[in-house]
Design a protein around this motif. Structure first.
Motif, PDB file in Angstrom:
ATOM      1  N   GLN A 156     -27.816  22.241   7.302  1.00 28.13           N
ATOM      2  CA  GLN A 156     -26.831  22.609   8.278  1.00 28.13           C
ATOM      3  C   GLN A 156     -26.038  21.478   9.319  1.00 28.13           C
ATOM      4  OE1 GLN A 156     -28.291  25.179  11.791  1.00 28.13           O
ATOM      5  NE2 GLN A 156     -26.555  26.277  11.781  1.00 28.13           N
ATOM      6  N   ILE A 157     -26.887  20.499   9.516  1.00 30.40           N
ATOM      7  CA  ILE A 157     -26.506  19.444  10.213  1.00 30.40           C
ATOM      8  C   ILE A 157     -26.988  18.238   9.393  1.00 30.40           C
ATOM      9  CG2 ILE A 157     -26.080  18.088  12.319  1.00 30.40           C
ATOM     10  CD1 ILE A 157     -26.864  20.845  13.825  1.00 30.40           C
ATOM     11  N   PRO A 158     -26.214  17.578   8.659  1.00 29.65           N
ATOM     12  CA  PRO A 158     -26.889  16.465   7.909  1.00 29.65           C
ATOM     13  C   PRO A 158     -27.368  15.066   8.501  1.00 29.65           C
ATOM     14  CG  PRO A 158     -24.409  16.734   7.332  1.00 29.65           C
ATOM     15  CD  PRO A 158     -24.903  17.874   8.433  1.00 29.65           C
ATOM     16  N   ILE A 200     -24.523  14.647  17.540  1.00 33.28           N
ATOM     17  CA  ILE A 200     -24.188  15.886  18.172  1.00 33.28           C
ATOM     18  C   ILE A 200     -24.616  15.563  19.590  1.00 33.28           C
ATOM     19  CG2 ILE A 200     -25.158  17.352  16.119  1.00 33.28           C
ATOM     20  CD1 ILE A 200     -27.841  17.686  17.452  1.00 33.28           C
ATOM     21  N   GLU A 201     -23.887  16.938  20.248  1.00 28.15           N
ATOM     22  CA  GLU A 201     -24.182  16.790  21.636  1.00 28.15           C
ATOM     23  C   GLU A 201     -24.973  18.134  21.905  1.00 28.15           C
ATOM     24  OE1 GLU A 201     -21.563  16.795  25.726  1.00 28.15           O
ATOM     25  OE2 GLU A 201     -20.685  15.823  23.996  1.00 28.15           O
ATOM     26  N   ILE A 202     -25.935  18.027  22.629  1.00 30.35           N
ATOM     27  CA  ILE A 202     -26.800  19.159  23.172  1.00 30.35           C
ATOM     28  C   ILE A 202     -26.547  19.556  24.476  1.00 30.35           C
ATOM     29  CG2 ILE A 202     -29.100  20.240  23.162  1.00 30.35           C
ATOM     30  CD1 ILE A 202     -29.995  18.308  20.924  1.00 30.35           C
ATOM     31  N   GLU A 203     -25.986  20.662  24.971  1.00 26.68           N
ATOM     32  CA  GLU A 203     -25.565  21.073  26.326  1.00 26.68           C
ATOM     33  C   GLU A 203     -26.808  20.833  27.186  1.00 26.68           C
ATOM     34  OE1 GLU A 203     -25.147  25.369  28.556  1.00 26.68           O
ATOM     35  OE2 GLU A 203     -25.868  25.418  26.555  1.00 26.68           O
ATOM     36  N   TRP A 235     -19.771  14.143  11.891  1.00 27.34           N
ATOM     37  CA  TRP A 235     -20.461  14.712  10.692  1.00 27.34           C
ATOM     38  C   TRP A 235     -21.388  13.336   9.999  1.00 27.34           C
ATOM     39  CZ3 TRP A 235     -22.141  19.461  10.502  1.00 27.34           C
ATOM     40  CH2 TRP A 235     -21.330  20.541  11.064  1.00 27.34           C
ATOM     41  N   GLY A 236     -22.405  13.429   9.679  1.00 29.97           N
ATOM     42  CA  GLY A 236     -23.246  12.519   9.061  1.00 29.97           C
ATOM     43  C   GLY A 236     -23.041  12.538   7.467  1.00 29.97           C
ATOM     44  N   ASP A 237     -23.446  11.703   6.639  1.00 29.80           N
ATOM     45  CA  ASP A 237     -23.110  11.583   5.196  1.00 29.80           C
ATOM     46  C   ASP A 237     -24.530  12.100   4.880  1.00 29.80           C
ATOM     47  OD1 ASP A 237     -25.143   9.557   5.667  1.00 29.80           O
ATOM     48  OD2 ASP A 237     -23.556   8.102   4.880  1.00 29.80           O
TER      49      ASP A 237
END
Length: 141
Positions: free
Chosen positions: A83-85, A90-93, A137-139
Motif C-alpha cells: 500500500q505504501i512502499p 508520509i504525513e500522519i495527522e 512515494w518511495g521506490d
C-alpha cells in the motif's frame, strides 16, 4: 496599416492571455488530482518500540533503530509495503512526517505502526485513527 498592426497585436495578446489562463486551470486540476491520489484517508495507527517482543531493532529496510527513532530527520513508520512502499514520506495527522522503513506480520492495509522511544509511550499513545497523506512515494527498494 497601423490600425491593422495594432488589432493583430491585441488579438495575439488576447490569445496568449487565454492560453495562459487555460494552462493555469489545467495545472490546478492536475494538482487537485495529485493531492487526491496522495490523500490515503484514515488509517489505524499503533505504536511500537525497537525492543518489542520478537523485534531485532533492525527495520525491514536494514536500518538499525535501537539508538534512534529518526532517519534523515523523519520519524520511522511501518506499513504494508503493497500500500505504501518503503522509503515513502508520509504525513500522519497531528503527528508529523515519517519515512516508511519497516513492515511486519501484523501490518495490513490501512494500518501503520509508528516507532517510539519506549513501551510506556507506545501504551500511552495507544491506537488512533488518523488521516494519512503521501508527501513522496518511495521506490520500495
Amino acid at each position: 496599416q497601423n490600425i491593422i498592426d495594432t488589432a493583430n497585436r491585441k488579438a495575439e495578446e488576447d490569445k496568449q492571455r487565454l492560453l495562459e489562463e487555460q494552462r493555469k486551470k489545467e495545472e490546478l486540476e492536475r494538482k487537485k488530482v495529485e493531492e487526491a491520489k496522495n490523500d490515503l484517508g484514515v488509517f489505524n495507527v499503533s505504536f511500537y518500540t525497537a525492543n518489542c517482543y520478537k523485534c531485532s531493532g533492525i527495520t525491514k529496510s536494514g536500518i538499525d533503530v535501537r539508538k534512534s527513532i529518526k532517519y534523515q530527520g523523519y520519524g520511522i513508520v511501518a506499513s504494508s509495503w503493497s500500500q505504501i512502499p518503503a522509503y515513502s514520506i508520509i504525513e500522519i495527522e497531528g503527528l508529523g512526517q515519517y519515512i516508511v522503513l519497516d513492515t511486519g506480520g501484523r501490518i495490513k492495509t490501512g494500518h501503520l505502526d509508528v516507532l517510539v522511544k519506549s513501551k510506556e509511550e507506545a501504551i500511552k499513545l495507544g491506537r488512533q485513527y488518523l488521516n494519512v497523506k503521501v508527501i513522496r512515494w518511495g521506490d520500495g527498494k
